[in-house]
Scaffold this motif. Sequence first.
Motif, PDB file in Angstrom:
ATOM      1  N   PRO A 107      43.525  16.672 -34.633  1.00 61.26           N
ATOM      2  CA  PRO A 107      43.096  17.843 -33.965  1.00 61.26           C
ATOM      3  C   PRO A 107      43.260  17.377 -32.530  1.00 61.26           C
ATOM      4  O   PRO A 107      43.128  16.751 -31.907  1.00 61.26           O
ATOM      5  N   TRP A 108      43.793  18.825 -31.900  1.00 65.28           N
ATOM      6  CA  TRP A 108      44.052  18.808 -30.432  1.00 65.28           C
ATOM      7  C   TRP A 108      43.130  18.298 -29.599  1.00 65.28           C
ATOM      8  O   TRP A 108      43.050  18.066 -28.179  1.00 65.28           O
ATOM      9  N   ARG A 109      41.780  18.792 -29.937  1.00 67.90           N
ATOM     10  CA  ARG A 109      40.739  18.387 -29.143  1.00 67.90           C
ATOM     11  C   ARG A 109      40.478  17.208 -28.853  1.00 67.90           C
ATOM     12  O   ARG A 109      40.083  16.711 -27.703  1.00 67.90           O
ATOM     13  N   TYR A 110      40.840  16.052 -29.735  1.00 69.12           N
ATOM     14  CA  TYR A 110      40.847  14.618 -29.653  1.00 69.12           C
ATOM     15  C   TYR A 110      41.842  14.357 -28.357  1.00 69.12           C
ATOM     16  O   TYR A 110      41.636  13.391 -27.655  1.00 69.12           O
ATOM     17  N   VAL A 111      42.956  14.975 -28.401  1.00 69.88           N
ATOM     18  CA  VAL A 111      43.944  14.558 -27.253  1.00 69.88           C
ATOM     19  C   VAL A 111      43.357  15.038 -25.910  1.00 69.88           C
ATOM     20  O   VAL A 111      43.547  14.306 -24.962  1.00 69.88           O
ATOM     21  N   ARG A 112      42.706  16.143 -26.066  1.00 71.37           N
ATOM     22  CA  ARG A 112      42.338  16.815 -24.708  1.00 71.37           C
ATOM     23  C   ARG A 112      41.160  15.831 -24.251  1.00 71.37           C
ATOM     24  O   ARG A 112      41.081  15.472 -22.992  1.00 71.37           O
ATOM     25  N   ARG A 113      40.525  15.240 -25.124  1.00 72.45           N
ATOM     26  CA  ARG A 113      39.274  14.115 -24.688  1.00 72.45           C
ATOM     27  C   ARG A 113      40.278  12.967 -24.100  1.00 72.45           C
ATOM     28  O   ARG A 113      39.722  12.373 -22.853  1.00 72.45           O
ATOM     29  N   ALA A 114      41.203  12.684 -24.815  1.00 70.84           N
ATOM     30  CA  ALA A 114      42.069  11.455 -24.147  1.00 70.84           C
ATOM     31  C   ALA A 114      42.544  11.738 -22.778  1.00 70.84           C
ATOM     32  O   ALA A 114      42.775  11.002 -21.936  1.00 70.84           O
ATOM     33  N   VAL A 115      42.865  13.174 -22.482  1.00 70.16           N
ATOM     34  CA  VAL A 115      43.432  13.340 -21.232  1.00 70.16           C
ATOM     35  C   VAL A 115      42.530  13.347 -20.096  1.00 70.16           C
ATOM     36  O   VAL A 115      42.863  12.730 -19.142  1.00 70.16           O
ATOM     37  N   HIS A 116      41.565  13.708 -20.525  1.00 70.73           N
ATOM     38  CA  HIS A 116      40.085  13.650 -19.472  1.00 70.73           C
ATOM     39  C   HIS A 116      39.976  11.995 -19.220  1.00 70.73           C
ATOM     40  O   HIS A 116      40.084  11.677 -18.039  1.00 70.73           O
ATOM     41  N   ARG A 117      40.210  11.254 -20.305  1.00 70.89           N
ATOM     42  CA  ARG A 117      39.573   9.951 -20.211  1.00 70.89           C
ATOM     43  C   ARG A 117      40.786   9.093 -19.449  1.00 70.89           C
ATOM     44  O   ARG A 117      40.567   8.350 -18.631  1.00 70.89           O
ATOM     45  N   ALA A 118      42.079   9.472 -19.664  1.00 71.13           N
ATOM     46  CA  ALA A 118      43.152   8.930 -19.089  1.00 71.13           C
ATOM     47  C   ALA A 118      43.344   9.334 -17.669  1.00 71.13           C
ATOM     48  O   ALA A 118      43.404   8.377 -16.681  1.00 71.13           O
ATOM     49  N   ALA A 119      42.814  10.442 -17.146  1.00 70.17           N
ATOM     50  CA  ALA A 119      42.763  10.936 -15.853  1.00 70.17           C
ATOM     51  C   ALA A 119      41.485  10.244 -15.180  1.00 70.17           C
ATOM     52  O   ALA A 119      41.351   9.742 -14.008  1.00 70.17           O
ATOM     53  N   GLY A 120      40.459  10.068 -15.948  1.00 69.67           N
ATOM     54  CA  GLY A 120      39.327   9.254 -15.183  1.00 69.67           C
ATOM     55  C   GLY A 120      39.569   7.872 -14.842  1.00 69.67           C
ATOM     56  O   GLY A 120      39.151   7.062 -14.126  1.00 69.67           O
ATOM     57  N   GLU A 140      56.660  16.126 -14.548  1.00 69.82           N
ATOM     58  CA  GLU A 140      56.275  17.100 -13.931  1.00 69.82           C
ATOM     59  C   GLU A 140      54.968  17.761 -14.412  1.00 69.82           C
ATOM     60  O   GLU A 140      54.915  17.812 -15.801  1.00 69.82           O
ATOM     61  N   TRP A 141      54.361  18.600 -13.743  1.00 65.63           N
ATOM     62  CA  TRP A 141      53.086  19.483 -14.504  1.00 65.63           C
ATOM     63  C   TRP A 141      53.448  20.304 -15.631  1.00 65.63           C
ATOM     64  O   TRP A 141      54.528  20.976 -15.550  1.00 65.63           O
ATOM     65  N   SER A 142      52.896  19.816 -16.643  1.00 63.65           N
ATOM     66  CA  SER A 142      52.947  20.804 -17.948  1.00 63.65           C
ATOM     67  C   SER A 142      51.797  20.762 -18.703  1.00 63.65           C
ATOM     68  O   SER A 142      50.790  20.032 -18.638  1.00 63.65           O
ATOM     69  N   TRP A 143      51.590  21.853 -19.761  1.00 64.67           N
ATOM     70  CA  TRP A 143      50.311  21.873 -20.289  1.00 64.67           C
ATOM     71  C   TRP A 143      50.522  21.113 -21.385  1.00 64.67           C
ATOM     72  O   TRP A 143      51.537  20.389 -22.029  1.00 64.67           O
ATOM     73  N   TYR A 144      49.095  20.338 -21.818  1.00 65.45           N
ATOM     74  CA  TYR A 144      49.121  19.209 -22.478  1.00 65.45           C
ATOM     75  C   TYR A 144      49.951  19.309 -23.914  1.00 65.45           C
ATOM     76  O   TYR A 144      50.471  18.448 -24.457  1.00 65.45           O
ATOM     77  N   ARG A 145      49.502  20.277 -24.518  1.00 65.79           N
ATOM     78  CA  ARG A 145      50.124  20.672 -25.728  1.00 65.79           C
ATOM     79  C   ARG A 145      51.645  20.792 -25.709  1.00 65.79           C
ATOM     80  O   ARG A 145      52.189  20.724 -26.795  1.00 65.79           O
ATOM     81  N   ASP A 146      52.315  21.287 -24.747  1.00 71.84           N
ATOM     82  CA  ASP A 146      53.630  21.474 -24.629  1.00 71.84           C
ATOM     83  C   ASP A 146      54.235  20.069 -24.517  1.00 71.84           C
ATOM     84  O   ASP A 146      55.577  19.676 -24.900  1.00 71.84           O
ATOM     85  N   LEU A 154      44.816   6.924 -25.784  1.00 69.24           N
ATOM     86  CA  LEU A 154      45.099   6.996 -24.262  1.00 69.24           C
ATOM     87  C   LEU A 154      46.842   6.677 -24.292  1.00 69.24           C
ATOM     88  O   LEU A 154      47.488   7.202 -23.534  1.00 69.24           O
ATOM     89  N   LEU A 155      47.207   5.632 -24.949  1.00 68.05           N
ATOM     90  CA  LEU A 155      48.940   5.296 -25.325  1.00 68.05           C
ATOM     91  C   LEU A 155      49.413   6.605 -25.744  1.00 68.05           C
ATOM     92  O   LEU A 155      50.660   6.885 -25.003  1.00 68.05           O
ATOM     93  N   HIS A 156      48.925   7.552 -26.419  1.00 67.52           N
ATOM     94  CA  HIS A 156      49.515   8.663 -26.832  1.00 67.52           C
ATOM     95  C   HIS A 156      49.924   9.682 -25.800  1.00 67.52           C
ATOM     96  O   HIS A 156      50.832  10.219 -25.481  1.00 67.52           O
ATOM     97  N   VAL A 157      48.902   9.538 -24.650  1.00 65.83           N
ATOM     98  CA  VAL A 157      48.882  10.360 -23.568  1.00 65.83           C
ATOM     99  C   VAL A 157      49.758   9.906 -22.672  1.00 65.83           C
ATOM    100  O   VAL A 157      50.541  10.405 -22.034  1.00 65.83           O
ATOM    101  N   VAL A 158      49.514   8.348 -22.046  1.00 67.24           N
ATOM    102  CA  VAL A 158      50.211   8.082 -21.067  1.00 67.24           C
ATOM    103  C   VAL A 158      51.749   7.690 -21.379  1.00 67.24           C
ATOM    104  O   VAL A 158      52.408   7.853 -20.435  1.00 67.24           O
TER     105      VAL A 158
END
Length: 331
Positions: free
Chosen positions: A94-107, A80-86, A70-74
């Motif tokens: 793998p980016w799929r783990y980052v995507r999961r972290a994005v969902h958790r952070a938003a949750g 401003e709004w941006s695609w998470y990979r950018d 989550l720290l990597h995301v936060v």
Amino acid sequence: MTPDAEFGYELLVCRYAELAWHPSGGPRPAIVARQLGTKERRWDTVVIEVDPAAFAARRAFGERAIDSDLLHVVRHAPAEWSWYRDALPHPGYPWRYVRRAVHRAAGRDLIEKRRRNNRIQLRRKRPYPDWVDRIVAVENKPDLDRSAADRLADQLAHDVDTALADEAWLATETTGERVEPALLREMPVEAGILATDFSDGVRADAASVAWHPSDLAPAGDERRDPETETLRVEIAERAYGKGWRSYHETMRPDCRHFELRREGRSLVPHCAAKEKVPTARECSGSCPEFSPEPPQWRTRGWPIEGGPGKGFKRVLGRRRERERDRVESVE
């Protein structure tokens, strides 16, 4: 009176640090935790010195720890709004783990997210603050004999060499002699020695500095590498979420023999059946003396609504929040 078990001594040192940190440098706002570190080294007591204003900003992210994913995301979420990979640097996995972290952070309401053109976008709700000033590692050993001193010397030397913490200390019980025996051992000269006297419980003056530590932080304009800085923030986050009163999570406060007893300005667990401060291993469901609270205890109202076990947890939780409030209000 100092508990016999090293675990009990560790709790008293944590409470002392909470009351009177820094022992030689004057009052500094800090939070305290225990049994934290890395895969290579676990510290008995960890003191996180903080900037009060930045600490208040950190508390806006909630009372729970923010784990490494989550720290990597936060920390890198854009304004401003941006695609998470950018928006986020490549994590090295793998980016799929980052995507999961994005969902958790938003949750957890740490960031905002949305889907646009079948892409997940994110933006920060608030900047993640630089709230950690210094990290101090303390090794606790109430009874310091030759074999223990040799082991501790190696551990403290590791702390000095890695310089992950800004200071390294050894806390030991005072002997009343003019020269503390710990000073005669082969301890690294960079490590400080804290001589404690908890015979009357924990007080702000229950310890004295027998040897001053060296500052292990990089000198001048030098800085730690980014990987080490990230690791320090991760340790601070775990300290923030765990604290040192979380021992009830690995013990059985729902046992009829479990008590909290006052040692000066500290509360420590006590087993009425064994008449001692129990360790987490001793205070478990497999203990021969374990006896669950009678159901009728859990149906009583105030002041033990839900039973004494839940009451103990509430008391410890309130004390942790009170200390967080105190640190945040320091000017």
